[in-house]
Design an enzyme around this catalytic site. Structure first.
Site, short mmCIF file in Angstrom:
data_model
loop_
_atom_site.label_atom_id
_atom_site.label_comp_id
_atom_site.label_asym_id
_atom_site.label_seq_id
_atom_site.Cartn_x
_atom_site.Cartn_y
_atom_site.Cartn_z
N ASP A 238 15.29 -28.26 -52.22
CA ASP A 238 15.52 -28.53 -50.81
C ASP A 238 16.06 -29.94 -50.55
OD1 ASP A 238 13.09 -29.73 -51.46
OD2 ASP A 238 11.90 -28.56 -50.05
N THR A 239 15.63 -30.93 -51.34
CA THR A 239 16.13 -32.29 -51.13
C THR A 239 17.60 -32.40 -51.50
OG1 THR A 239 13.93 -33.14 -51.62
CG2 THR A 239 15.73 -34.73 -51.64
N ASN A 298 9.63 -40.00 -55.47
CA ASN A 298 8.72 -39.23 -54.62
C ASN A 298 7.65 -40.12 -54.01
OD1 ASN A 298 10.08 -37.28 -56.34
ND2 ASN A 298 8.58 -35.79 -55.66
#
Length: 515
Positions: A238-239, A298
Site C-alpha cells: 500500500d505504501t 517504519n
C-alpha cells in the site's frame, strides 16, 4: 474507464469506484468501507480473507444491479502476511496477522542461520520480527510438511487477486518486502531459500506494478452479473501505491510520509540507498512502479491512538477521532514523550495503561488514564519527533537534502500533527490525498489499461485532483531543543536514568525497549 479500487488496511477495508475520464481527470467515490475481519483460526490471530473476498463480491454485484460497470480491479494491502495455496486441492490457508505471537523468538532463529548484515546486503530489507521470512520459519516449525507438494506462497493482496482471477503471481513491491527477494538481481534469493530450507517452488512469478495479469474468472463474472473485467496489479504494498499519488512538483527535492497505523517516512529513489548506512539505520529498500526504489523507515504511529481509543470505548468514553484531535490541541505542550517503538506498545491488552506505565517508569508525570487529550498530544508529539529523526536517516543514507515533506494518508487531515511535523523537521509540509494508497492504486490501474502512459502523467493527474495544504515551521527553536532531549532520552539504556537531569527526578526503565 471505471476501476474498482480495494485498499486493505490493518483496521479497515476501503472500496472505491474510480473513474478516469478522457481529459485525464480522476474521480474517486467510496463504494464501501468495513472493518478488516479477523478470526482466531487454528491457534492464531488471522485475517479472514474469505470474508473480505465475499464483501468485495457483494459490492461488485450491487454496482452491477445499479447498472454501473467496471473495467478493471486492483487490490493493495499491507506486506509480509501470506497464505499457502495448494494447487492440487485448491485450498488456501488463512493468513496469520503479523501482530500474532507466533514469531516470538523468530529473529534469533533467523540469525542462527545467516547474519542480518548479510541478509540486508542481499535483500535490502531491515531486521523485522514479522517479516515473511520470520513468519515462514514459524509456519514450517508448526507444519513441517506444509510447504511441500504443489504449493504456492501468496501475499495477502496477491491472494485476493488470485481468488478473482485464478492467476498465480506476486507483485514486485510486496515481494521485495518479504526479506526473500534479491533487490540487486531482481529475483527471489534462491541462496537464502536454500539456507533456510524453503522450497523455491513455492515462490510465485513476480510482475511489476501496473501489470494487467488477466481478467476476472468467467464463472465468477457470470455469478456477479458482470462482463469482461481486467485485473491489474497495482503496487500491492500500500505504501508503494501511495507513493504514486504524491502530488510532487518538479524541481524540489521531496520525501513523503505515508500515514496510517504505521507511518512510513519515504523517498523515491532510482537505485537502493547506501547499503552500510541503510543497514545501520534499519531502513528498507523495496520496489516501486517504473523501476523506482522505495527507501523507507517504519514508525509506529496511529496504532497507538487506535488502541487507546478502543480502550476508552470499552470504558464508556466514545471519543471520535475528531474529538481526540481537538482535545489534543487544548492539552499541555511537551508534557511527556514516549519511544513509539518500545516493544510494550506492539500489542498490549491495554494501550492507555501501557503508555501511562511507560511514562512513570521513565520518570515522567503520567496523566490520568481518562485524560485522553493529554495522552493523544504526547503521542502526536512523539510521532513527530520520531518522524524527524527518520527523515534525517533517509537524507544521510540517500545523500539527499529534502526541501519539502508531503504528508499523505488518513493522518494528513490532522492539522495539529502536520504543524508538529513542520516544526520538528524544519521543513515546509504539504498535504496530499488522504486516501493516497487508493488513489495510487487507481492511477496504476489506469496505467495498466492504457489510460495514462507514464509516471509523469500520473503525477500530473494527482496534482490536478487534490487540494494541498501547506504548513511552515513556527516553533523551530523549541522543537530543536526538544529533538535534542528526545535523542538523549532514547540513547539511554535499561537501568539508567533517562529523563530530566539524571539525578533524583526519574526512575529506571527496567523493561527492555526495542529501538
Amino acid at each position: 474507464m471505471r476501476s474498482l479500487v480495494v485498499d486493505i488496511g490493518s483496521s479497515n477495508v476501503k472500496v472505491y469506484l474510480a473513474e478516469m475520464q478522457a481529459d485525464k481527470v480522476l474521480y474517486m467515490k467510496e463504494a464501501d468501507r468495513f472493518a478488516t475481519e479477523r478470526s482466531f483460526y487454528l491457534g492464531h490471530l488471522s485475517t479472514d480473507i474469505f470474508a473480505i473476498y465475499g464483501r468485495i463480491c457483494r459490492v461488485v454485484m450491487s454496482l452491477a444491479k445499479q447498472g454501473i460497470s467496471i473495467d478493471s480491479i486492483g487490490i493493495d494491502s499491507w506486506c509480509s502476511d501470506f497464505g499457502i495455496l495448494d494447487l492440487d486441492s485448491g485450498s488456501i490457508s488463512m493468513p496469520v496477522f503479523y501482530r500474532d505471537s507466533r514469531t516470538d523468538g523468530a529473529l534469533e532463529k533467523v540469525e542462527a542461520v545467516m547474519g542480518y548484515e548479510e541478509i540486508y546486503r542481499r535483500t535490502g530489507q531491515r531486521k523485522l520480527k514479522d517479516s515473511t521470512l520470520c513468519q515462514l520459519l514459524a509456519y514450517m516449525e508448526e507444519y513441517p510438511q506444509g510447504l511441500w507438494g504443489r504449493k504456492k506462497l501468496l501475499f495477502l493482496g496477491d491472494m485476493l487477486m488470485y481468488l478473482f482471477t485464478g492467476v498465480v503471481c506476486s507483485e514486485l513491491s510486496v515481494a521485495s518486502y518479504s526479506q526473500l527477494y534479491n533487490m540487486q538481481k531482481g529475483e527471489w534469493d534462491f541462496h537464502m531459500l536454500a539456507r533456510y530450507g524453503i522450497p523455491e517452488e513455492i515462490m510465485p512469478p513476480v510482475v511489476p506494478p501496473g501489470t494487467r495479469v488477466g481478467t476476472i474468472r468467467e464463472d465468477l463474472a457470470r455469478y456477479l452479473g458482470i462482463g469482461r473485467v481486467s485485473a491489474v496489479m497495482p503496487a500491492v504494498h500500500d505504501t508503494a501505491s501511495a507513493g504514486m499519488a504524491v502530488p510532487a512538483e518538479a524541481g524540489k527535492a521531496w520525501a513523503f510520509l505515508a500515514t496510517g497505523s504505521w507511518f512510513l517516512m519515504s523517498m523515491e529513489l532510482d537505485a537502493p540507498a547506501d547499503a552500510g548506512k541503510s543497514y545501520e539505520y534499519q531502513l528498507s529498500n523495496t520496489g516501486m512502479a517504473f523501476g523506482k526504489v522505495l527507501l523507507k523507515k517504519n514508525i509506529t504511529a496511529m496504532w497507538l491512538v487506535q488502541e487507546c481509543r478502543k480502550r476508552w470505548k470499552e470504558r464508556g468514553l466514545n471519543f471520535e477521532y475528531g474529538e481526540l484531535k481537538e482535545m489534543a490541541c487544548r492539552a499541555e505542550p511537551f508534557r511527556g514523550m514516549i519511544d513509539t517503538e518500545y516493544e510494550g506498545f506492539r500489542n498490549p491488552e491495554d494501550m492507555v495503561q501501557e503508555i501511562c506505565s511507560y511514562l512513570k517508569d521513565t520518570g515522567q508525570e503520567a496523566p490520568g488514564e481518562e485524560d485522553a487529550g493529554q495522552i493523544v498530544r504526547i503521542i502526536y508529539e512523539s510521532i513527530a519527533l520520531r518522524s524527524a529523526e527518520a527523515l534525517d536517516m533517509l537524507e544521510d543514507a540517500a545523500d539527499r537534502k529534502i526541501e519539502v515533506l508531503y504528508v499523505i494518508g488518513g493522518a494528513s487531515r490532522i492539522e495539529l500533527l502536520n504543524q508538529f511535523l513542520a516544526d520538528a523537521t524544519g521543513l515546509a509540509v504539504k498535504t496530499g490525498p488522504s486516501e493516497a494508497s487508493a488513489v495510487g492504486n487507481a492511477l496504476l490501474q489506469a496505467y495498466g489499461t492504457g489510460m495514462v502512459a507514464s509516471q509523469q502523467e500520473i503525477r500530473s493527474v494527482s496534482q490536478a485532483m487534490c487540494r494541498t495544504e501547506e504548513y511552515q515551521p513556527r516553533d523551530a527553536g523549541q522543537w530543536k531543543k526538544r529533538r535534542g532531549e528526545y535523542e538523549r532520552f532514547k540513547a539511554d539504556t535499561d537501568n539508567r536514568a533517562i529523563y530530566g537531569d539524571g539525578k533524583d527526578q526519574c526512575k529506571s526503565l527496567t523493561r527492555r525497549r526495542t529501538l
